[in-house]
Scaffold this active site. Sequence first.
Site, short mmCIF file in Angstrom:
data_model
loop_
_atom_site.label_atom_id
_atom_site.label_comp_id
_atom_site.label_asym_id
_atom_site.label_seq_id
_atom_site.Cartn_x
_atom_site.Cartn_y
_atom_site.Cartn_z
N TYR A 135 43.13 41.99 39.73
CA TYR A 135 41.90 41.27 39.50
C TYR A 135 40.75 41.77 40.35
O TYR A 135 39.86 41.37 40.35
CB TYR A 135 42.10 39.73 39.74
CG TYR A 135 42.51 38.71 38.79
CD1 TYR A 135 43.83 38.73 38.29
CD2 TYR A 135 41.66 37.96 38.14
CE1 TYR A 135 44.27 38.13 37.08
CE2 TYR A 135 42.26 36.97 37.22
CZ TYR A 135 43.39 37.20 36.81
OH TYR A 135 43.77 36.28 35.61
N LYS A 186 57.90 40.99 39.25
CA LYS A 186 58.40 41.65 38.09
C LYS A 186 59.04 43.02 38.98
O LYS A 186 58.64 44.08 38.41
CB LYS A 186 57.48 42.00 37.00
CG LYS A 186 57.94 42.85 35.69
CD LYS A 186 58.66 41.96 34.89
CE LYS A 186 59.30 42.93 33.58
NZ LYS A 186 60.53 42.41 33.03
N ASP A 219 59.48 37.25 33.30
CA ASP A 219 59.76 36.97 31.97
C ASP A 219 61.03 35.92 31.87
O ASP A 219 60.84 35.06 30.99
CB ASP A 219 60.16 38.32 31.29
CG ASP A 219 61.20 39.20 32.09
OD1 ASP A 219 61.33 38.87 33.33
OD2 ASP A 219 61.69 40.04 31.23
N ASP A 243 48.44 33.08 36.90
CA ASP A 243 47.52 32.61 35.96
C ASP A 243 48.17 32.34 34.90
O ASP A 243 48.37 31.39 34.30
CB ASP A 243 46.53 33.77 35.73
CG ASP A 243 45.61 33.23 34.47
OD1 ASP A 243 45.20 32.23 34.56
OD2 ASP A 243 45.17 34.28 33.85
N ASP A 247 49.46 28.41 33.42
CA ASP A 247 49.26 27.55 31.94
C ASP A 247 50.61 27.06 31.29
O ASP A 247 50.46 25.93 30.90
CB ASP A 247 48.80 28.47 30.98
CG ASP A 247 47.04 28.53 31.08
OD1 ASP A 247 46.48 28.49 32.16
OD2 ASP A 247 46.48 29.08 30.02
C1 IPM Z 1 41.98 30.66 35.30
C2 IPM Z 1 40.89 31.66 34.31
C3 IPM Z 1 40.51 33.00 34.99
C4 IPM Z 1 41.40 33.62 35.53
C5 IPM Z 1 39.66 33.67 34.10
C6 IPM Z 1 38.50 32.78 33.41
C7 IPM Z 1 38.89 34.91 34.84
O1 IPM Z 1 42.16 31.93 33.69
O2 IPM Z 1 41.30 30.23 36.33
O3 IPM Z 1 42.96 30.47 35.23
O4 IPM Z 1 42.22 34.77 35.03
O5 IPM Z 1 41.95 33.43 36.83
MN MN Z 2 44.16 30.95 33.62
#
Ligand code: IPM
Ligand code: MN
Length: 354
Positions: A135, A186, A219, A243, A247
């Site tokens: 990042y 990884k 993975d 990240d 999710d």
């Molecule tokens: C998050 C988002 C961000 C990230 C993006 C929008 C830059 O996906 O906050 O999880 O990748 O960190």
């Molecule tokens: Mn995200």
Amino acid sequence: MPRIALIPGDGIGKEVVREARRVLEVVSEAEKAGVACDELAYGAERFLRDGVTITDDEFAAIESEYDAVLLGALGDPRVPSNQHAKDILLGMRFRLDLYVNFRPCSLLAPELSPLSRDLSGLRLEIFRENTEGEYTGMGGSLRKHTADEVALEENIATRMGVERIVTAAFEYARAQRRTRVTLVDKSNVMRHVGGLWRRVFEEVGETFPEIERDAMYVDAMAMDLVRRPERYQVLVASNLFGDIISDLAAEITGGLGLAPSANIHPGKHALFEPVHGSAPDIAGTRTANPLGAIRCVGLLLDHLGHPEAGARVEAAAVASFQAGCRTPDLGGDASTEDVGTWIVEHLQSDYANG
Ligand code: IPM
Ligand code: MN
Ligand code: NAD
């Protein structure tokens, strides 16, 4: 008087922050906490209109004038480069050195999980490194737009950066009496960066002898989080892996719409934001679930030194769901505003009853 910078941002970010603000103001009044909110209109609209994302002076003001930031989401199909999100959101994470991205995922009610087994009580807490990895923007392109194009995106890991996030994860586990911390990496392929993470994880972990530690390749972790998520408690991962698994963890505990997060430099700065994005597919339909943003208010109150108020907000979020006031992602037909109103009224009577 604590001052909060509200950055609603784009798409459903604006819709969910509107409700989160109402909740924050009700609690602030009931607690006589005197929280003052300023709304900052940073986002795609401004970028498209003025060509400005966020200025150095604005960053300086956020750093010096506010006790915390509450952000909705940044991302707009009209800005395919995502430049404004990088400048504003990643800008704050990097400039304020918010190295802990804390993403708690708890299953509020067993029926919320898309997994068929009973996972009552499931709680996963992700510690995502927030200032390094893929990042940083280090890299570049050579011979762009030719058949010989070369593109580089460096994966940066420093001993200091890895050590401080791993330490934060273990310290949290100790404070919360959690018994296991799992490293997600990884390192079977990324020998250099992965090797550093593994060594630091072992070194730091040894100083927390009462906490079990193990490591999973990312993975296999994606698979295992679906197969037996109850095996995991506190997870620590690099920026990109954190990240992705956050999710996934959000989805198995009820969905992205429910998940809050805190970006923190302990003792210095903090930015709270739901894990979800601007959801252009549902923006403007009044169906966005505001609970992720409202639960951020709970984390924010905790951060400001009002843990009981934070717990009330979290309890009110659970109560709204249990009472059947649910947005469509949770199988209901309530609007974003209906959920906000339900929670505001619940908190008002909660406080009125002591
Ligand atoms: C998050 C988002 C961000 C990230 C993006 C929008 C830059 O996906 O906050 O999880 O990748 O960190
Ligand atoms: Mn995200
Ligand atoms: P997203 O999180 O916006 O949406 C993914 C899916 O989840 C969509 O189907 C959406 O409708 C649904 N969803 C998300 N939040 C919801 C909510 N509160 N209630 C109900 N449903 C919800 O991810 P995306 O579609 O990949 O990204 C859209 C934009 O948001 C992109 O520009 C992306 O870069 C940006 N983004 C920003 C942030 C942030 O600002 N923190 C985080 C993630 C993505």
